[in-house]
Each structure stands twice: as structure tokens, then as C-alpha cells.
Design a protein around this motif. Sequence first.
Motif, PDB file in Angstrom:
ATOM      1  N   HIS A  41     113.172  50.097 -39.624  1.00 19.98           N
ATOM      2  CA  HIS A  41     114.050  49.364 -38.723  1.00 19.98           C
ATOM      3  C   HIS A  41     113.759  49.773 -37.281  1.00 19.98           C
ATOM      4  CE1 HIS A  41     116.280  53.084 -39.367  1.00 19.98           C
ATOM      5  NE2 HIS A  41     116.845  52.860 -38.204  1.00 19.98           N
ATOM      6  N   TYR A  42     113.938  48.808 -36.410  1.00 19.67           N
ATOM      7  CA  TYR A  42     113.716  48.975 -34.977  1.00 19.67           C
ATOM      8  C   TYR A  42     114.914  48.356 -34.278  1.00 19.67           C
ATOM      9  CZ  TYR A  42     109.073  49.717 -36.764  1.00 19.67           C
ATOM     10  OH  TYR A  42     108.013  50.195 -37.472  1.00 19.67           O
ATOM     11  N   TYR A  43     115.245  48.880 -33.130  1.00 21.46           N
ATOM     12  CA  TYR A  43     116.424  48.353 -32.456  1.00 21.46           C
ATOM     13  C   TYR A  43     116.319  48.565 -30.954  1.00 21.46           C
ATOM     14  CZ  TYR A  43     117.660  53.267 -32.682  1.00 21.46           C
ATOM     15  OH  TYR A  43     117.633  54.626 -32.577  1.00 21.46           O
ATOM     16  N   ASN A  44     117.075  47.766 -30.251  1.00 19.82           N
ATOM     17  CA  ASN A  44     117.380  47.985 -28.843  1.00 19.82           C
ATOM     18  C   ASN A  44     118.870  47.715 -28.701  1.00 19.82           C
ATOM     19  OD1 ASN A  44     117.561  45.188 -28.784  1.00 19.82           O
ATOM     20  ND2 ASN A  44     115.812  44.882 -27.458  1.00 19.82           N
ATOM     21  N   ARG A  45     119.369  47.606 -27.498  1.00 22.21           N
ATOM     22  CA  ARG A  45     120.828  47.460 -27.367  1.00 22.21           C
ATOM     23  C   ARG A  45     121.342  46.083 -27.781  1.00 22.21           C
ATOM     24  NH1 ARG A  45     121.089  47.283 -20.822  1.00 22.21           N
ATOM     25  NH2 ARG A  45     119.138  46.187 -20.695  1.00 22.21           N
ATOM     26  N   ASP A  46     120.440  45.126 -28.012  1.00 26.04           N
ATOM     27  CA  ASP A  46     120.860  43.769 -28.347  1.00 26.04           C
ATOM     28  C   ASP A  46     120.585  43.359 -29.796  1.00 26.04           C
ATOM     29  OD1 ASP A  46     121.543  43.489 -25.646  1.00 26.04           O
ATOM     30  OD2 ASP A  46     119.492  42.916 -25.148  1.00 26.04           O
ATOM     31  N   PHE A  47     119.567  43.944 -30.421  1.00 27.98           N
ATOM     32  CA  PHE A  47     119.160  43.534 -31.762  1.00 27.98           C
ATOM     33  C   PHE A  47     118.808  44.745 -32.615  1.00 27.98           C
ATOM     34  CE2 PHE A  47     118.054  39.831 -29.217  1.00 27.98           C
ATOM     35  CZ  PHE A  47     118.594  38.816 -29.976  1.00 27.98           C
ATOM     36  N   THR A  48     118.975  44.572 -33.919  1.00 27.80           N
ATOM     37  CA  THR A  48     118.402  45.465 -34.913  1.00 27.80           C
ATOM     38  C   THR A  48     117.487  44.605 -35.766  1.00 27.80           C
ATOM     39  OG1 THR A  48     120.399  46.819 -34.961  1.00 27.80           O
ATOM     40  CG2 THR A  48     118.889  47.035 -36.819  1.00 27.80           C
ATOM     41  N   VAL A  49     116.282  45.095 -36.011  1.00 25.45           N
ATOM     42  CA  VAL A  49     115.295  44.326 -36.754  1.00 25.45           C
ATOM     43  C   VAL A  49     114.767  45.184 -37.897  1.00 25.45           C
ATOM     44  CG1 VAL A  49     113.058  43.189 -36.618  1.00 25.45           C
ATOM     45  CG2 VAL A  49     114.636  43.005 -34.717  1.00 25.45           C
ATOM     46  N   PHE A  50     114.798  44.643 -39.113  1.00 22.08           N
ATOM     47  CA  PHE A  50     114.227  45.287 -40.282  1.00 22.08           C
ATOM     48  C   PHE A  50     112.922  44.576 -40.609  1.00 22.08           C
ATOM     49  CE2 PHE A  50     118.672  46.251 -40.599  1.00 22.08           C
ATOM     50  CZ  PHE A  50     118.717  47.525 -41.139  1.00 22.08           C
ATOM     51  N   ILE A  51     111.839  45.343 -40.782  1.00 23.14           N
ATOM     52  CA  ILE A  51     110.531  44.752 -41.053  1.00 23.14           C
ATOM     53  C   ILE A  51     109.909  45.447 -42.257  1.00 23.14           C
ATOM     54  CG2 ILE A  51     108.212  44.356 -40.167  1.00 23.14           C
ATOM     55  CD1 ILE A  51     109.369  44.148 -37.421  1.00 23.14           C
ATOM     56  N   LYS A  52     109.406  44.624 -43.180  1.00 20.39           N
ATOM     57  CA  LYS A  52     108.746  45.142 -44.374  1.00 20.39           C
ATOM     58  C   LYS A  52     107.520  44.283 -44.652  1.00 20.39           C
ATOM     59  CE  LYS A  52     109.464  45.580 -49.344  1.00 20.39           C
ATOM     60  NZ  LYS A  52     108.246  44.862 -49.647  1.00 20.39           N
ATOM     61  N   ASN A  53     106.412  44.932 -44.990  1.00 20.42           N
ATOM     62  CA  ASN A  53     105.225  44.180 -45.393  1.00 20.42           C
ATOM     63  C   ASN A  53     105.515  43.465 -46.703  1.00 20.42           C
ATOM     64  OD1 ASN A  53     103.495  44.876 -43.261  1.00 20.42           O
ATOM     65  ND2 ASN A  53     103.076  46.839 -44.200  1.00 20.42           N
ATOM     66  N   ASN A  54     105.003  42.244 -46.827  1.00 21.01           N
ATOM     67  CA  ASN A  54     105.186  41.491 -48.066  1.00 21.01           C
ATOM     68  C   ASN A  54     103.823  41.114 -48.635  1.00 21.01           C
ATOM     69  OD1 ASN A  54     104.264  39.277 -46.632  1.00 21.01           O
ATOM     70  ND2 ASN A  54     106.232  38.303 -46.440  1.00 21.01           N
ATOM     71  N   GLY A  55     103.802  40.598 -49.832  1.00 19.70           N
ATOM     72  CA  GLY A  55     102.553  40.224 -50.478  1.00 19.70           C
ATOM     73  C   GLY A  55     102.164  38.783 -50.221  1.00 19.70           C
ATOM     74  N   VAL A  56     102.914  38.094 -49.427  1.00 26.03           N
ATOM     75  CA  VAL A  56     102.683  36.688 -49.150  1.00 26.03           C
ATOM     76  C   VAL A  56     101.869  36.581 -47.863  1.00 26.03           C
ATOM     77  CG1 VAL A  56     103.825  34.466 -48.849  1.00 26.03           C
ATOM     78  CG2 VAL A  56     104.943  36.255 -50.152  1.00 26.03           C
ATOM     79  N   ASN A  57     101.046  35.579 -47.753  1.00 28.56           N
ATOM     80  CA  ASN A  57     100.173  35.433 -46.592  1.00 28.56           C
ATOM     81  C   ASN A  57     100.856  34.654 -45.462  1.00 28.56           C
ATOM     82  OD1 ASN A  57      97.886  35.777 -45.093  1.00 28.56           O
ATOM     83  ND2 ASN A  57      96.817  34.047 -46.000  1.00 28.56           N
ATOM     84  N   ARG A  58     102.111  34.912 -45.263  1.00 27.52           N
ATOM     85  CA  ARG A  58     102.854  34.269 -44.164  1.00 27.52           C
ATOM     86  C   ARG A  58     104.067  35.140 -43.837  1.00 27.52           C
ATOM     87  NH1 ARG A  58     103.853  31.365 -48.742  1.00 27.52           N
ATOM     88  NH2 ARG A  58     106.005  31.370 -49.429  1.00 27.52           N
ATOM     89  N   PRO A  59     104.598  34.995 -42.640  1.00 27.24           N
ATOM     90  CA  PRO A  59     105.822  35.742 -42.321  1.00 27.24           C
ATOM     91  C   PRO A  59     107.029  35.027 -42.895  1.00 27.24           C
ATOM     92  CG  PRO A  59     105.170  34.451 -40.448  1.00 27.24           C
ATOM     93  CD  PRO A  59     104.098  34.265 -41.487  1.00 27.24           C
TER      94      PRO A  59
END
Length: 116
Positions: free
Chosen positions: A22-40
Motif C-alpha cells: 500500500h502507498y498513500y499520501n494525504r489524499d489517497f490510499t492505494v493498494f497495488i498487487k501484481n496479477n496474472g492477467v496481461n492488463r491492469p
Amino acid sequence: MEKQFSLRKNVDFERVYKKSKHYYNRDFTVFIKNNGVNRPRFGFSISKKIGKANQRNKLKRRLRAIVYENYRNINNVDIIIIPKKHTTDFTYQKLKSSLGHVLSKAFKDKKIRYVK
């Protein structure tokens, strides 16, 4: 935004919450995980603490538009975006710059792949 670029099932959301960075700043929290699909794939988690339904929907529409403009640079990740309460007062440009800031922090990490 097309359905293939959306996280829709609760199982997908839970998987990202449990096994992500997870990454954050004062406005957002973002969770990011690699997936097995060839698209976001993107998901938005907007709490009732944000405001009434019309405020939440307006914020979600703006965030979807920002993601739709920029998703071509991202590949093989699942992303959940969680805005904070005060973001309902932001203009479109302010939302775009703040979300861009937190995503740039996330993609500086070597474990998350960023394709230009």
C-alpha cells in the motif's frame, strides 16, 4: 471504463487487500498487487463517510475518468484506490495531480512493474 479493467468481485478486492503493498499520501490510499492477467484492473472503495450518494458517485466518476486517460501505461497489476473525505471538494485537476503523485510513488518501487 470497460469491464475488463475493473475489479468487480469481492474475492478480487479481498485478495488485493490481503496480499498487496500500500502507498498513500494525504489524499489517497492505494493498494497495488501484481496479477496474472496481461492488463491492469482497477477498483474504487469509497466509504459512506465521504458523503451522500451523489458526492460519492461524482468522485467515483472523476476517478474513473482519470484512470481511463492513463491506464495504457500500466500493466499486470490490480489497483484499489481509496480517497479520503476531503477529496470531494477537489477540482478535477487537483484530483488528477494528487492521484498521479501517489501512483508515481507506487511505481518507483521495483516490485511493481510500470510499462511506458
